[in-house]
Design a protein around this motif. Structure first.
Motif, PDB file in Angstrom:
ATOM      1  N   TYR A  84       0.845  -1.185   0.000  1.00  9.01           N
ATOM      2  CA  TYR A  84       0.000   0.000   0.000  1.00  9.01           C
ATOM      3  C   TYR A  84       0.887   1.243   0.000  1.00  9.01           C
ATOM      4  N   MET A  86       0.449   4.864  -0.308  1.00  6.89           N
ATOM      5  CA  MET A  86      -0.735   5.697  -0.118  1.00  6.89           C
ATOM      6  C   MET A  86      -0.775   6.955  -0.985  1.00  6.89           C
ATOM      7  N   SER A  87       0.359   7.401  -1.504  1.00  9.96           N
ATOM      8  CA  SER A  87       0.330   8.597  -2.343  1.00  9.96           C
ATOM      9  C   SER A  87      -0.163   8.296  -3.754  1.00  9.96           C
ATOM     10  N   GLY A  88      -0.305   7.017  -4.085  1.00  8.98           N
ATOM     11  CA  GLY A  88      -0.651   6.647  -5.451  1.00  8.98           C
ATOM     12  C   GLY A  88       0.601   6.640  -6.310  1.00  8.98           C
ATOM     13  N   SER A 107      -3.805   2.744  -5.141  1.00  9.43           N
ATOM     14  CA  SER A 107      -2.709   2.922  -4.181  1.00  9.43           C
ATOM     15  C   SER A 107      -2.048   1.593  -3.852  1.00  9.43           C
ATOM     16  N   SER A 129       6.643   8.306  -1.129  1.00  7.22           N
ATOM     17  CA  SER A 129       5.214   8.278  -0.818  1.00  7.22           C
ATOM     18  C   SER A 129       4.951   8.818   0.585  1.00  7.22           C
TER      19      SER A 129
END
Length: 138
Positions: A84, A86-88, A107, A129
């Motif tokens: 994961y 999270m920032s994409g 993500s 990220s």
């Protein structure tokens, strides 16, 4: 405010890692656990029954929805190891090209085996990220 279904738990990360039956997958997950702890500077915490998360941040959207979520994490899934980020991945085009064999979701970074990817590139993506999330949700 609606409460997210996936929350940090008291389950031990070691118990989760120890429950992984496939030896190669268990070894890969232990290595990812070590990498994420080192890069994030945070210990692993179980989020729900199947996600190991590192660090956390508080988000609040313009809609008013808010909550707490992990900065980075991973989960052993049936077909893949899900990481994961999270920032994409919008800012990671060149890094994704250097990473190795993977797939992405919004993500989620999906890998089969840790040996399929370049660890240094993964570390760079995790660090970047985390920094982006910390900047976005000061």
């Amino acid at each position: 405010m609606a409460t997210l279904k996936t929350q940090p738990t008291d389950q031990l990360v070691e118990d989760y890692l120890g429950s992984i039956k496939d030896e190669l997958r268990a070894k890969d997950c232990r290595s990812i656990h070590q990498i994420m702890q080192e890069v994030s500077g945070a210990p692993g915490t179980m989020w729900g029954a199947n996600i190991v998360g590192y660090g956390s941040y508080h988000y609040k959207y313009e809609s008013g929805r808010e909550g707490d979520w992990m900065l980075v994490g991973f989960s052993n899934r049936k077909r893949y190891i899900s990481l994961y980020i999270m920032s994409g991945f919008d800012a990671f085009d060149s890094l994704l090209g250097q990473l190795g064999k993977h797939k992405t979701g919004k993500s989620c970074l999906y890998i089969n085996k840790l040996k399929d990817i370049e660890e240094s590139v993964l570390r760079e993506m995790i660090a970047s990220s985390i920094e982006k999330i910390k900047q976005r949700y000061k």
